[in-house]
Design a protein around this motif. Structure first.
Motif, PDB file in Angstrom:
ATOM      1  N   UNK A 158      53.695  34.747  48.625  1.00  0.00           N
ATOM      2  CA  UNK A 158      53.179  33.547  49.289  1.00  0.00           C
ATOM      3  C   UNK A 158      52.666  32.591  48.205  1.00  0.00           C
ATOM      4  N   UNK A 159      53.091  31.348  48.278  1.00  0.00           N
ATOM      5  CA  UNK A 159      52.747  30.378  47.220  1.00  0.00           C
ATOM      6  C   UNK A 159      51.233  30.293  46.976  1.00  0.00           C
ATOM      7  N   UNK A 160      50.470  30.261  48.046  1.00  0.00           N
ATOM      8  CA  UNK A 160      49.009  30.101  47.900  1.00  0.00           C
ATOM      9  C   UNK A 160      48.377  31.388  47.354  1.00  0.00           C
ATOM     10  N   UNK A 161      48.936  32.532  47.724  1.00  0.00           N
ATOM     11  CA  UNK A 161      48.443  33.787  47.142  1.00  0.00           C
ATOM     12  C   UNK A 161      48.705  33.780  45.638  1.00  0.00           C
ATOM     13  N   UNK A 162      49.793  33.126  45.247  1.00  0.00           N
ATOM     14  CA  UNK A 162      50.075  32.926  43.829  1.00  0.00           C
ATOM     15  C   UNK A 162      48.997  32.068  43.182  1.00  0.00           C
ATOM     16  N   UNK A 163      48.680  30.928  43.809  1.00  0.00           N
ATOM     17  CA  UNK A 163      47.637  30.055  43.242  1.00  0.00           C
ATOM     18  C   UNK A 163      46.330  30.827  43.044  1.00  0.00           C
ATOM     19  N   UNK A 164      45.940  31.612  44.043  1.00  0.00           N
ATOM     20  CA  UNK A 164      44.688  32.387  43.946  1.00  0.00           C
ATOM     21  C   UNK A 164      44.783  33.359  42.755  1.00  0.00           C
ATOM     22  N   UNK A 165      45.944  33.998  42.627  1.00  0.00           N
ATOM     23  CA  UNK A 165      46.126  35.020  41.573  1.00  0.00           C
ATOM     24  C   UNK A 165      46.169  34.423  40.180  1.00  0.00           C
ATOM     25  N   UNK A 166      46.348  33.107  40.058  1.00  0.00           N
ATOM     26  CA  UNK A 166      46.309  32.453  38.735  1.00  0.00           C
ATOM     27  C   UNK A 166      44.978  32.749  38.063  1.00  0.00           C
ATOM     28  N   UNK A 167      43.943  32.997  38.856  1.00  0.00           N
ATOM     29  CA  UNK A 167      42.618  33.307  38.298  1.00  0.00           C
ATOM     30  C   UNK A 167      42.585  34.631  37.532  1.00  0.00           C
ATOM     31  N   UNK A 168      43.496  35.550  37.870  1.00  0.00           N
ATOM     32  CA  UNK A 168      43.476  36.866  37.210  1.00  0.00           C
ATOM     33  C   UNK A 168      43.966  36.777  35.760  1.00  0.00           C
ATOM     34  N   UNK A 169      44.793  35.748  35.484  1.00  0.00           N
ATOM     35  CA  UNK A 169      45.461  35.679  34.182  1.00  0.00           C
ATOM     36  C   UNK A 169      44.470  35.492  33.025  1.00  0.00           C
ATOM     37  N   UNK A 170      43.560  34.544  33.173  1.00  0.00           N
ATOM     38  CA  UNK A 170      42.634  34.279  32.059  1.00  0.00           C
ATOM     39  C   UNK A 170      41.283  34.975  32.232  1.00  0.00           C
ATOM     40  N   UNK A 171      41.066  35.551  33.401  1.00  0.00           N
ATOM     41  CA  UNK A 171      39.784  36.221  33.654  1.00  0.00           C
ATOM     42  C   UNK A 171      40.054  37.701  33.886  1.00  0.00           C
ATOM     43  N   UNK A 172      40.159  38.436  32.783  1.00  0.00           N
ATOM     44  CA  UNK A 172      40.552  39.845  32.882  1.00  0.00           C
ATOM     45  C   UNK A 172      39.517  40.657  33.664  1.00  0.00           C
ATOM     46  N   UNK A 173      38.283  40.140  33.764  1.00  0.00           N
ATOM     47  CA  UNK A 173      37.217  40.883  34.451  1.00  0.00           C
ATOM     48  C   UNK A 173      37.192  40.601  35.952  1.00  0.00           C
ATOM     49  N   UNK A 174      37.957  39.618  36.410  1.00  0.00           N
ATOM     50  CA  UNK A 174      37.864  39.245  37.835  1.00  0.00           C
ATOM     51  C   UNK A 174      38.593  40.253  38.726  1.00  0.00           C
ATOM     52  N   UNK A 175      37.836  40.805  39.665  1.00  0.00           N
ATOM     53  CA  UNK A 175      38.407  41.752  40.636  1.00  0.00           C
ATOM     54  C   UNK A 175      37.886  41.355  41.999  1.00  0.00           C
ATOM     55  N   UNK A 176      38.673  41.566  43.072  1.00  0.00           N
ATOM     56  CA  UNK A 176      38.133  41.315  44.409  1.00  0.00           C
ATOM     57  C   UNK A 176      36.986  42.284  44.677  1.00  0.00           C
ATOM     58  N   UNK A 177      36.069  41.997  45.603  1.00  0.00           N
ATOM     59  CA  UNK A 177      36.111  40.824  46.471  1.00  0.00           C
ATOM     60  C   UNK A 177      35.464  39.590  45.831  1.00  0.00           C
ATOM     61  N   UNK A 178      35.960  38.425  46.212  1.00  0.00           N
ATOM     62  CA  UNK A 178      35.354  37.158  45.806  1.00  0.00           C
ATOM     63  C   UNK A 178      35.763  36.066  46.781  1.00  0.00           C
ATOM     64  N   UNK A 179      35.068  34.942  46.697  1.00  0.00           N
ATOM     65  CA  UNK A 179      35.417  33.795  47.550  1.00  0.00           C
ATOM     66  C   UNK A 179      36.319  32.879  46.730  1.00  0.00           C
ATOM     67  N   UNK A 180      37.349  32.306  47.359  1.00  0.00           N
ATOM     68  CA  UNK A 180      38.220  31.365  46.641  1.00  0.00           C
ATOM     69  C   UNK A 180      38.422  30.092  47.461  1.00  0.00           C
TER      70      UNK A 180
END
Ligand code: KG4
Ligand code: ZN
Length: 392
Positions: A158-180
């Motif tokens: 899903x395109x928007x799920x892709x946009x949300x996942x862009x956050x994982x690329x540069x933030x190796x510490x980011x794990x769910x749960x979080x608000x986006x």
């Protein structure tokens, strides 16, 4: 982030985006030895999952190779924005035709830069919705052809799920749960990312998406297309308190957004000024409009974190590169002890690296699509019903 840019004869801009830590070494003796020792080229170990990702939902043809969801080995974007600018917006027919012309080149460049071959790839991922149907179909057909020819698994994203996942690329510490907060040309969503691939939508727009409002207001005040970046730039020179634009509150759904009243209010001011023969200061309108949008977006997002009890907040989508939004969100997060995550601007726009990031977590869960996968232009966020199951 480093961007190598090349404007092609037809005006399409070819970009290769490289992260600071990215290994850009050409195949060498070391890589060949690693391959002989059981590792694939591109520094791939036995446990690693390498995904070739494809994106073509709007006016960017993009391909990327992503390792383990967070390591971008290559990220190629072929942007048609200049071609559509003369028409004042994206022309779907032109977009589809250009995708057909450019996509193979993007994929070839992505594989070469990542120093891998199709044999090293564990899966092919592609955006299958939402977006322009003709544009989506190019990427979907391409991905299906590669999956069929190589026998590799196919994963729809899903395109928007892709946009949300862009956050994982540069933030190796980011794990769910979080608000986006997802703000793009077609979407304004406030989402709780409960787990990888699990989303709860807590707010959405009732009318225009945030990016759409930026684009419409930019056109009305004579800034043209693409509106978001132009308003962002103009706003830096203007007075954000020159006009007091309405910030809609929706009584029965406190996290929903509405931008059409704000847009009408800008149009009224323009018409009034015209009738009175007055000249409006473009930068003041831009700054006041941006302030009204940004305050609503930030206000809703911070409130959601506090009320739902989350201390991590991410932003995603094209509008997430807005400097006013990034500044105010950072300030408010700090004041409320919330950790703020945002992708670099080049990862906020449409790209395939984010699709590869989202696909990795689907791959790990065993999600596989069949060759009956189709483009779904209005695919809802978090919809797991419409999956095209492998072997169906
Ligand atoms: O995510 P995106 O590239 O494509 C969609 O999935 O829709 O978002 C494009 C939208 C456009 O409406 C564009 O005007 C807006 O994002 N945008 C911005 C900025 N950069 C792009 N809006 C505000 N400020 C920006 N700097
Ligand atoms: Zn997008």
């Amino acid at each position: 982030m480093n961007i190598d840019k090349n404007v092609e004869e037809d005006g399409v801009i070819f970009m290769s985006i490289k992260g600071d830590e990215q290994n850009t070494k050409a195949p060498d003796a070391e890589a060949r030895k690693a391959a002989a020792d059981g590792e694939a080229s591109g520094g791939k170990g036995k446990e690693d999952v390498v995904i070739l990702a494809i994106e073509s939902s709007c006016d960017e043809s993009a391909a990327a190779v992503v390792k383990n969801g967070r390591e971008v080995l290559s990220n190629i974007i072929s942007s048609q924005i200049a071609l559509h600018t003369i028409y004042g917006g994206v022309v779907p027919e032109i977009a589809s035709r250009k995708h057909v012309e450019k996509m193979n080149g993007c994929i070839r460049a992505a594989l070469t830069e990542a120093n891998v071959t199709l044999e090293d790839i564990d899966a092919v991922a592609v955006t299958y919705g939402p977006g322009l149907v003709g544009a989506l179909l190019v990427g979907v057909s391409e991905a299906k052809a590669i999956a069929f020819a190589t026998g590799k698994p196919l994963i729809g994203v899903h395109h928007i799920e892709g946009h949300i996942s862009a956050n994982f690329i540069e933030n190796k510490d980011l794990e769910p749960p979080f608000v986006c907060l997802v703000v793009s040309g077609g979407h304004s969503h406030l989402v709780v990312v409960k787990d990888y691939g699990e989303y709860e939508i807590i707010g959405q727009t009732r009318d225009d998406a945030a990016g759409e409002a930026f684009d419409k207001v930019a056109r009305a005040i004579g800034l043209g297309y693409p509106g978001g970046p132009k308003i962002d730039k103009a706003a830096r020179e203007g007075n954000p308190n020159a006009f007091s634009f309405p910030q809609a509150k929706i009584g029965d759904a406190e996290y929903d957004f509405s931008f059409s009243g704000l847009k009408s209010s800008v149009l009224n001011i323009i018409n009034q000024a015209k009738m009175q023969g007055q000249e409006l200061v473009q930068a003041d309108v831009a700054a006041s409009f941006q302030k009204a949008v940004v305050e609503v977006l930030v206000g809703h997002a911070i409130k959601a974190c506090k009320e739902y009890g989350y201390d991590k907040l991410a932003i995603a989508g094209g509008v997430a590169s807005n400097s006013g939004l990034r500044e105010l969100m950072e300030k408010e997060c700090k004041a409320n002890n919330i950790k703020f995550y945002r992708p670099s601007p080049v990862l906020c726009t449409d790209n395939a690296a984010m699709i590869g990031a989202a696909a990795y977590y689907e791959y790990k869960k065993g999600v596989r699509f069949g060759l009956d996968m189709n483009a779904v232009p209005n695919l809802p966020l978090g919809d797991r019903e419409r999956r095209f199951h492998a072997g169906k």
